[in-house]
Structure formats: structure tokens, C-alpha cells
Design a protein around this motif. Structure first.
Motif, PDB file in Angstrom:
ATOM      1  N   LEU A  90       6.849   2.537 -11.477  1.00 21.81           N
ATOM      2  CA  LEU A  90       6.152   3.514 -10.508  1.00 21.81           C
ATOM      3  C   LEU A  90       5.600   2.516  -9.366  1.00 21.81           C
ATOM      4  O   LEU A  90       5.011   1.390  -9.620  1.00 21.81           O
ATOM      5  CB  LEU A  90       4.870   4.227 -11.297  1.00 21.81           C
ATOM      6  CG  LEU A  90       5.388   4.808 -12.713  1.00 21.81           C
ATOM      7  CD1 LEU A  90       3.805   5.480 -13.451  1.00 21.81           C
ATOM      8  CD2 LEU A  90       6.387   5.933 -12.372  1.00 21.81           C
ATOM      9  N   VAL A  91       5.609   3.027  -8.422  1.00 27.19           N
ATOM     10  CA  VAL A  91       5.102   2.414  -7.062  1.00 27.19           C
ATOM     11  C   VAL A  91       4.510   3.749  -6.556  1.00 27.19           C
ATOM     12  O   VAL A  91       4.539   4.998  -6.470  1.00 27.19           O
ATOM     13  CB  VAL A  91       6.111   1.851  -6.150  1.00 27.19           C
ATOM     14  CG1 VAL A  91       6.752   0.689  -6.932  1.00 27.19           C
ATOM     15  CG2 VAL A  91       7.153   2.675  -5.776  1.00 27.19           C
ATOM     16  N   CYS A  92       3.343   3.343  -5.603  1.00 30.57           N
ATOM     17  CA  CYS A  92       2.605   4.203  -5.022  1.00 30.57           C
ATOM     18  C   CYS A  92       2.792   3.968  -3.276  1.00 30.57           C
ATOM     19  O   CYS A  92       3.074   3.011  -3.117  1.00 30.57           O
ATOM     20  CB  CYS A  92       1.161   4.022  -4.830  1.00 30.57           C
ATOM     21  SG  CYS A  92       0.087   5.201  -3.973  1.00 30.57           S
ATOM     22  N   VAL A  93       3.535   4.941  -2.632  1.00 27.33           N
ATOM     23  CA  VAL A  93       3.632   5.062  -1.231  1.00 27.33           C
ATOM     24  C   VAL A  93       2.685   5.977  -0.454  1.00 27.33           C
ATOM     25  O   VAL A  93       2.697   7.204  -0.658  1.00 27.33           O
ATOM     26  CB  VAL A  93       5.154   5.484  -0.832  1.00 27.33           C
ATOM     27  CG1 VAL A  93       5.465   5.333   0.541  1.00 27.33           C
ATOM     28  CG2 VAL A  93       6.075   4.630  -1.588  1.00 27.33           C
ATOM     29  N   SER A  94       1.615   5.323   0.235  1.00 33.32           N
ATOM     30  CA  SER A  94       0.582   5.772   0.635  1.00 33.32           C
ATOM     31  C   SER A  94       0.429   5.980   2.114  1.00 33.32           C
ATOM     32  O   SER A  94       0.548   4.928   2.704  1.00 33.32           O
ATOM     33  CB  SER A  94      -0.771   5.527   0.164  1.00 33.32           C
ATOM     34  OG  SER A  94      -2.092   5.941   0.596  1.00 33.32           O
ATOM     35  N   ALA A  95      -0.012   6.898   2.765  1.00 35.97           N
ATOM     36  CA  ALA A  95      -0.238   6.853   4.354  1.00 35.97           C
ATOM     37  C   ALA A  95      -1.632   6.492   4.568  1.00 35.97           C
ATOM     38  O   ALA A  95      -2.588   7.150   4.717  1.00 35.97           O
ATOM     39  CB  ALA A  95      -0.014   8.163   5.057  1.00 35.97           C
ATOM     40  N   TYR A 119       2.348   0.690  -1.587  1.00 31.80           N
ATOM     41  CA  TYR A 119       2.812   0.374   0.047  1.00 31.80           C
ATOM     42  C   TYR A 119       2.174   1.246   0.878  1.00 31.80           C
ATOM     43  O   TYR A 119       1.797   2.458   0.721  1.00 31.80           O
ATOM     44  CB  TYR A 119       4.333   0.907   0.162  1.00 31.80           C
ATOM     45  CG  TYR A 119       5.299   0.051  -0.842  1.00 31.80           C
ATOM     46  CD1 TYR A 119       5.975  -1.039  -0.282  1.00 31.80           C
ATOM     47  CD2 TYR A 119       5.473   0.242  -2.274  1.00 31.80           C
ATOM     48  CE1 TYR A 119       6.702  -1.873  -1.079  1.00 31.80           C
ATOM     49  CE2 TYR A 119       6.189  -0.570  -3.016  1.00 31.80           C
ATOM     50  CZ  TYR A 119       6.857  -1.741  -2.399  1.00 31.80           C
ATOM     51  OH  TYR A 119       7.595  -2.359  -3.192  1.00 31.80           O
ATOM     52  N   ALA A 120       1.877   0.656   2.051  1.00 31.33           N
ATOM     53  CA  ALA A 120       1.216   1.529   3.059  1.00 31.33           C
ATOM     54  C   ALA A 120       2.118   1.894   4.293  1.00 31.33           C
ATOM     55  O   ALA A 120       3.006   0.956   4.782  1.00 31.33           O
ATOM     56  CB  ALA A 120      -0.051   0.607   3.784  1.00 31.33           C
ATOM     57  N   PRO A 130       6.365   9.603   7.936  1.00 26.47           N
ATOM     58  CA  PRO A 130       6.214   8.006   8.150  1.00 26.47           C
ATOM     59  C   PRO A 130       6.397   7.450   6.820  1.00 26.47           C
ATOM     60  O   PRO A 130       6.611   6.019   6.665  1.00 26.47           O
ATOM     61  CB  PRO A 130       4.969   7.993   8.573  1.00 26.47           C
ATOM     62  CG  PRO A 130       4.097   9.137   7.813  1.00 26.47           C
ATOM     63  CD  PRO A 130       5.446  10.290   8.180  1.00 26.47           C
ATOM     64  N   LYS A 131       6.750   7.967   5.730  1.00 24.38           N
ATOM     65  CA  LYS A 131       7.189   7.613   4.569  1.00 24.38           C
ATOM     66  C   LYS A 131       8.638   7.344   4.268  1.00 24.38           C
ATOM     67  O   LYS A 131       9.218   6.418   3.280  1.00 24.38           O
ATOM     68  CB  LYS A 131       6.342   8.160   3.223  1.00 24.38           C
ATOM     69  CG  LYS A 131       5.056   8.396   3.256  1.00 24.38           C
ATOM     70  CD  LYS A 131       4.300   9.121   2.233  1.00 24.38           C
ATOM     71  CE  LYS A 131       2.792   9.192   2.206  1.00 24.38           C
ATOM     72  NZ  LYS A 131       2.257   9.756   1.141  1.00 24.38           N
TER      73      LYS A 131
END
Length: 198
Positions: A90-95, A119-120, A130-131
């Protein structure tokens, strides 16, 4: 192992609760609930619309402390552990701004999420999320977000799972829903559905 990418606010973390707490710290009063079905926190809580110096004052509370202390959404930690137990990374991709990436990472770790990396990404949702670039590089089997515009332009082989939460004022409506592959009321519901059907 296969990878699943997850959004933070509204999927892993309860931004509504954090917004209310930030208002309390900024102005000394905890706002009451106005609309439990509101998508945006400014509509959910009984707060005024801010402008000028008062808005700048409020925004100053969206700082390291804020981004490192948002509580988890109900059932989200357990949902992630079920996905991890089934063999998914699991990873998090956050704005979120780069300057708050460390705080966001600490927040997610402190909540007990089995998330390997955060990840930002930058910018607002235009014709392409943007992701999208980060997700194309990561190539997860699924991406879970609660904001429909962030599904724009994703590679077709990524399962786009939309968390369709509070409906009032929600951007998660209309013809653009065709770009998502599944809809769920929260991450817990996605996890249950994914593990039973994929």
C-alpha cells in the motif's frame, strides 16, 4: 506483490474532523454540525465564510501540527490491514505541498496504517489529475480516491475506485462517473468488495 494506491483525506484520514479542530484552535470555539451530508467541511460545520485577515489567520493553522494529527476515517486502518494481509503493498498518493509531506507521512504511520510510502503531488485538478503522473510511474492495480476530478487521465489498466461519501455539494456526480470502475461508501467497503471480487 501487487500495489494499491490510496488517497489520504477522505479515504484514510478524516479531514472533516481535522478542519473542525483547526477552527477551534484558530477561533476558540468548536463549531456545531450544520449538515452531516455535506461533502465540504465549510458546509458541514456551522462556520462563517472567511475573507482577508481572518482567512489568513485560519489558514495559518493548517501547519505541521495540523497535517501530522488528522484522525483516521472509521474502519480505514482495519481495511488497510486486510489488504496487506491479502498480499498487497500500500502507498498513499496525496495532493499536498512538499513541505508537509513529512508531517503527512508521520500522521499516517502514527495512525497505524500499513502504508509503505507517501507521495505528494501538486496542483489542482484540471483536464488531467495532478496524481496521474505519479500513478503511471507506480502502476498500482487500483487507486482509491474520494474526489472524482483526481481520476482524470489515469492509465486505463489502473482500477479507479471512487469513495462516494457525503452527497451534498459533492463533485462526484454527472457523466464523468463513467471514468471510474467502481464506487464505494468508504475504504472499508472498497476493501471488502475488492477482496471478494478480484
Amino acid at each position: 506483490m501487487a500495489l494499491i494506491a490510496l488517497d489520504a483525506d477522505g479515504v484514510l484520514l478524516d479531514y472533516h474532523a481535522a478542519y473542525r479542530d483547526a477552527w477551534s484552535r484558530a477561533f476558540g470555539s468548536l463549531p456545531c454540525l450544520r449538515d452531516p451530508h455535506a461533502y465540504w467541511p465549510i458546509d458541514r460545520w456551522d462556520v462563517e465564510r472567511l475573507f482577508g485577515p481572518r482567512l489568513a489567520h485560519f489558514r495559518s493553522y493548517f501547519n505541521e501540527e495540523f497535517w501530522s494529527s488528522i484522525p483516521p476515517c472509521d474502519g480505514a486502518v482495519e481495511a488497510c490491514h486486510r489488504l496487506r494481509a491479502a498480499g498487497y503493498d500500500l502507498v498513499c498518493v496525496s495532493a499536498i505541498e512538499d513541505q508537509f509531506l513529512a508531517a503527512r507521512t508521520k500522521n499516517i504511520q502514527d495512525c497505524g496504517f500499513p502504508v509503505d510510502r507517501v507521495y505528494a503531488t501538486h496542483g489542482a485538478a484540471g483536464s488531467i489529475s495532478p496524481k496521474a503522473r505519479t500513478l503511471a510511474k507506480l502502476s498500482p492495480v487500483a487507486f482509491v480516491d474520494d474526489y472524482l476530478p483526481y481520476m482524470r487521465g489515469l492509465p486505463a489498466d489502473i482500477h479507479a475506485a471512487l469513495v462516494v461519501r457525503e452527497p451534498n455539494g459533492s463533485p462526484n456526480t454527472g457523466d464523468e462517473l463513467r471514468i471510474v470502475h467502481s464506487q464505494h461508501k468508504d475504504l472499508d467497503a472498497f476493501s471488502t468488495w475488492w477482496l471478494a471480487n478480484i
